[in-house]
Design a protein around this motif. Structure first.
Motif, short mmCIF file in Angstrom:
data_model
loop_
_atom_site.label_atom_id
_atom_site.label_comp_id
_atom_site.label_asym_id
_atom_site.label_seq_id
_atom_site.Cartn_x
_atom_site.Cartn_y
_atom_site.Cartn_z
N ALA A 1 29.80 41.48 43.43
CA ALA A 1 30.58 40.68 44.30
C ALA A 1 30.83 39.08 43.57
CB ALA A 1 30.01 40.46 45.45
N VAL A 2 29.89 38.59 43.15
CA VAL A 2 29.66 37.34 42.55
C VAL A 2 30.37 37.44 41.33
CG1 VAL A 2 28.07 35.63 41.45
CG2 VAL A 2 27.38 36.56 43.60
N ALA A 3 30.08 38.26 40.31
CA ALA A 3 30.88 38.24 39.05
C ALA A 3 32.36 38.65 39.35
CB ALA A 3 30.49 39.54 38.30
N LYS A 4 32.89 39.33 40.18
CA LYS A 4 34.28 39.75 40.14
C LYS A 4 34.99 38.50 40.76
CE LYS A 4 35.46 43.69 38.06
NZ LYS A 4 36.61 43.66 37.17
N THR A 5 34.15 37.80 41.78
CA THR A 5 35.07 36.87 42.44
C THR A 5 35.27 35.68 41.52
OG1 THR A 5 34.23 37.38 44.71
CG2 THR A 5 34.98 35.14 44.39
N ALA A 6 34.28 35.51 40.58
CA ALA A 6 34.29 34.54 39.65
C ALA A 6 35.34 34.25 38.49
CB ALA A 6 32.76 34.30 38.82
N VAL A 7 35.87 35.77 38.24
CA VAL A 7 36.85 35.91 37.43
C VAL A 7 38.07 36.49 38.07
CG1 VAL A 7 35.30 36.02 35.41
CG2 VAL A 7 36.09 38.11 36.69
N GLY B 1 44.34 40.54 46.21
CA GLY B 1 43.80 41.56 45.87
C GLY B 1 42.41 41.83 45.80
N ASN B 2 41.48 40.54 46.06
CA ASN B 2 40.07 40.09 45.69
C ASN B 2 39.49 40.90 46.86
OD1 ASN B 2 38.07 39.40 44.06
ND2 ASN B 2 37.38 38.02 45.70
N SER B 3 40.25 41.13 48.14
CA SER B 3 39.53 41.84 49.02
C SER B 3 39.42 43.23 48.60
CB SER B 3 40.39 41.54 50.49
OG SER B 3 41.43 41.99 50.12
N ALA B 4 40.18 43.92 48.32
CA ALA B 4 40.59 45.19 47.76
C ALA B 4 39.38 45.31 46.82
CB ALA B 4 41.88 45.67 47.40
N THR B 5 39.14 44.34 45.86
CA THR B 5 38.40 44.46 44.60
C THR B 5 36.99 44.32 45.21
OG1 THR B 5 39.79 42.99 43.29
CG2 THR B 5 37.51 43.22 42.65
N MET B 6 36.51 43.50 46.29
CA MET B 6 35.36 43.65 46.83
C MET B 6 35.03 45.10 47.62
SD MET B 6 33.77 40.82 46.20
CE MET B 6 34.51 40.84 44.57
N VAL B 7 35.89 45.48 48.10
CA VAL B 7 35.78 46.61 48.79
C VAL B 7 35.34 47.68 47.97
CG1 VAL B 7 37.04 48.69 50.15
CG2 VAL B 7 37.23 46.34 50.88
N ARG B 8 35.96 47.72 46.60
CA ARG B 8 35.70 48.58 45.59
C ARG B 8 34.22 48.24 44.72
NH1 ARG B 8 36.15 49.50 40.06
NH2 ARG B 8 36.59 47.15 39.68
N VAL B 9 34.25 47.04 44.43
CA VAL B 9 33.24 46.53 43.46
C VAL B 9 31.91 46.45 44.16
CG1 VAL B 9 32.32 44.10 42.63
CG2 VAL B 9 34.41 45.04 41.87
N ILE B 10 31.76 46.24 45.52
CA ILE B 10 30.32 46.14 46.11
C ILE B 10 29.76 47.74 45.97
CG2 ILE B 10 29.25 45.78 48.28
CD1 ILE B 10 31.13 43.25 48.64
N PRO B 11 30.56 48.53 46.46
CA PRO B 11 29.83 50.00 46.37
C PRO B 11 29.66 50.53 44.98
CG PRO B 11 31.80 50.38 47.22
CD PRO B 11 31.52 48.81 47.30
N TYR B 12 30.79 50.03 43.95
CA TYR B 12 30.81 50.41 42.67
C TYR B 12 29.45 49.96 41.88
CZ TYR B 12 32.22 51.09 37.81
OH TYR B 12 32.13 51.46 36.33
N ALA C 1 32.04 37.65 33.39
CA ALA C 1 31.97 38.78 34.50
C ALA C 1 30.53 39.45 34.34
CB ALA C 1 32.94 39.65 34.89
N VAL C 2 30.55 40.20 33.22
CA VAL C 2 29.36 40.91 32.67
C VAL C 2 27.96 40.08 32.81
CG1 VAL C 2 28.38 42.70 31.03
CG2 VAL C 2 30.97 42.60 31.66
N GLY C 3 28.00 38.98 31.97
CA GLY C 3 27.06 38.30 31.88
C GLY C 3 26.36 37.38 33.34
N ILE C 4 27.31 37.25 34.12
CA ILE C 4 27.09 36.88 35.90
C ILE C 4 26.41 38.02 36.40
CG2 ILE C 4 27.93 36.33 38.09
CD1 ILE C 4 29.87 34.49 36.34
N SER C 5 27.04 39.19 36.30
CA SER C 5 26.75 40.64 36.67
C SER C 5 25.46 40.94 36.35
CB SER C 5 27.76 41.69 36.51
OG SER C 5 27.37 42.70 36.96
N PHE C 6 24.89 41.10 35.18
CA PHE C 6 23.72 41.47 34.73
C PHE C 6 22.50 40.33 35.20
CE2 PHE C 6 25.53 44.41 31.44
CZ PHE C 6 25.04 45.22 32.03
#
Length: 287
Positions: free
Chosen positions: A8-14, A55-66, A261-266
Motif C-alpha cells: 500500500a505505501v509503495a504503490k501510493t507513493a508512485v 485508479g489508485n483505489s483499484a490498485t489498493m484493492v489489488r495491491v494489498i492482497p497481492y 516502489a520496490v525499495g519502499i516495499s521491501f
C-alpha cells in the motif's frame, strides 16, 4: 500485515508515475520524459490534482492482497525450500532463492489477477466511463464476457516469474553480502532502500516487454484493438512502433518509479516485521 502495508505505501507513493506509464504503454504515442511531464501536467490542469491518483483505489484493492500474499508466500516458500535443500534456518543458495521469489509472485498474481485488469481499465479511461471498481466488473462481464477479466493473464505470469524471482533474489543476496562483509546482522533503513531499488531495477528491466503486452491485452476492449495472443500482440506493436520504442516504451520512467516502489516495499515490509516481532515479544514477556 507487513506485506499488505508494504504494498500500500509503495504503490501510493508512485501512483501518478504508474498511471502515466500505463497511458503510454497502451497508446501508440512516442514516449519521452518531456511527453510524460506534459501528460501529467495536462491531466492535473484538466482533471485536478487528485486525478493523478485515479485508479489508485483499484490498485489498493489489488495491491494489498497481492503484496500480503506475495510476502507471506515468499516466507513460506523459503522455509519449504530450506528444509528440502537442507538449509533450514540458514540463507538459501542462489537457485532456491530465485525459485522462492518466482513462486511467491506467481501465487499472488494468480489469486488477484482480475483486480489488476480492473485497475488497468480505470487508469486509461475517463471517470465518466467507469464510476467505481464494482462498475468496471459489471460492465466488463456484461459487455465483453467474464473471460475478459483474465485477458493478458499468460503474459502476466510469464513476466512475474523473472520479475518476482530476480527482485527477491537480488534483495536477499545483497542483504546476505552486506551481513558477510559488514558483520552486522541487519542493514540500516537507507541500505535496505538501496538494496530494494537495485532489486526493482533488475527485476522490472528483465520483464518489461511482457508488461507492455499485458497492458495492451487488458485494455484492448476500450482502446479499439483486438489482441488474440502474446506473439500477435508483440508482432503488431513491433510493426507499428518498432522493437525498442514499442516493447520498451516507458521503461525509462520505470527506472525511476520501479526502484522507488520496490525499495519502499521491501524496506516497509522488513521494518514492519521487526516492529511487530518486538511488540509480540514484549507482550509475551509481560505475560
Amino acid at each position: 500485515m507487513s506485506g499488505a502495508l508494504a504494498g500500500a505505501v509503495a504503490k501510493t507513493a508512485v501512483a501518478p508515475l504508474d498511471r502515466t506509464k500505463i497511458m503510454f504503454q497502451v497508446s501508440s504515442k512516442r514516449f519521452s520524459a518531456k511527453e510524460a511531464y506534459r501528460l501529467i501536467y495536462r491531466t492535473y490542469l484538466n482533471e485536478g490534482f487528485w486525478s493523478l491518483w485515479r485508479g489508485n483505489s483499484a490498485t489498493m484493492v489489488r495491491v494489498i492482497p497481492y503484496a500480503a500474499i506475495q510476502f507471506c508466500a515468499h516466507e513460506e516458500y523459503k522455509q519449504l525450500l530450506g528444509s528440502y535443500y537442507g538449509f533450514q534456518g540458514k540463507a538459501l543458495t542462489p537457485f532456491p532463492r530465485f525459485i522462492a521469489g518466482s513462486l511467491a509472485g506467481t501465487t499472488a498474481a494468480m489469486l488477484t489477477y482480475p483486480l489488476d485488469m480492473v485497475r488497468a481499465r480505470m487508469a486509461v479511461t475517463p471517470k465518466e466511463m467507469y464510476s467505481n471498481i464494482v462498475h468496471v466488473f459489471i460492465r466488463i462481464s456484461r459487455e465483453e464476457g467474464l473471460k475478459t477479466l483474465y485477458r493478458g493473464f499468460t503474459p502476466t505470469i510469464l513476466g512475474v516469474i523473472p520479475y518476482a524471482g530476480l527482485s527477491f533474489f537480488t534483495y536477499e543476496t545483497l542483504k546476505k553480502l552486506h551481513a558477510d562483509h559488514s558483520g552486522k546482522l541487519q542493514p540500516s533503513p537507507p541500505e535496505r532502500l538501496l538494496f530494494g531499488a537495485c532489486a526493482g531495477l533488475i527485476g522490472q528491466s528483465a520483464s518489461y516487454p511482457l508488461d507492455v503486452v499485458r497492458r495492451r491485452m487488458q485494455t484492448a476492449g476500450v482502446m479499439g484493438h483486438t489482441y488474440s495472443s502474446i506473439l500477435l500482440t508483440m508482432q503488431e506493436i513491433i510493426r507499428e512502433e518498432g522493437l525498442i520504442r514499442g516493447l520498451y516504451k516507458g521503461l525509462s520512467m520505470n527506472w525511476v518509479k520501479g526502484p522507488i516502489a520496490v525499495g519502499i516495499s521491501f524496506t516497509t515490509f522488513d521494518l514492519t516485521q521487526i516492529l511487530l516481532r518486538k511488540l509480540q515479544h514484549s507482550t509475551n514477556v509481560e505475560r
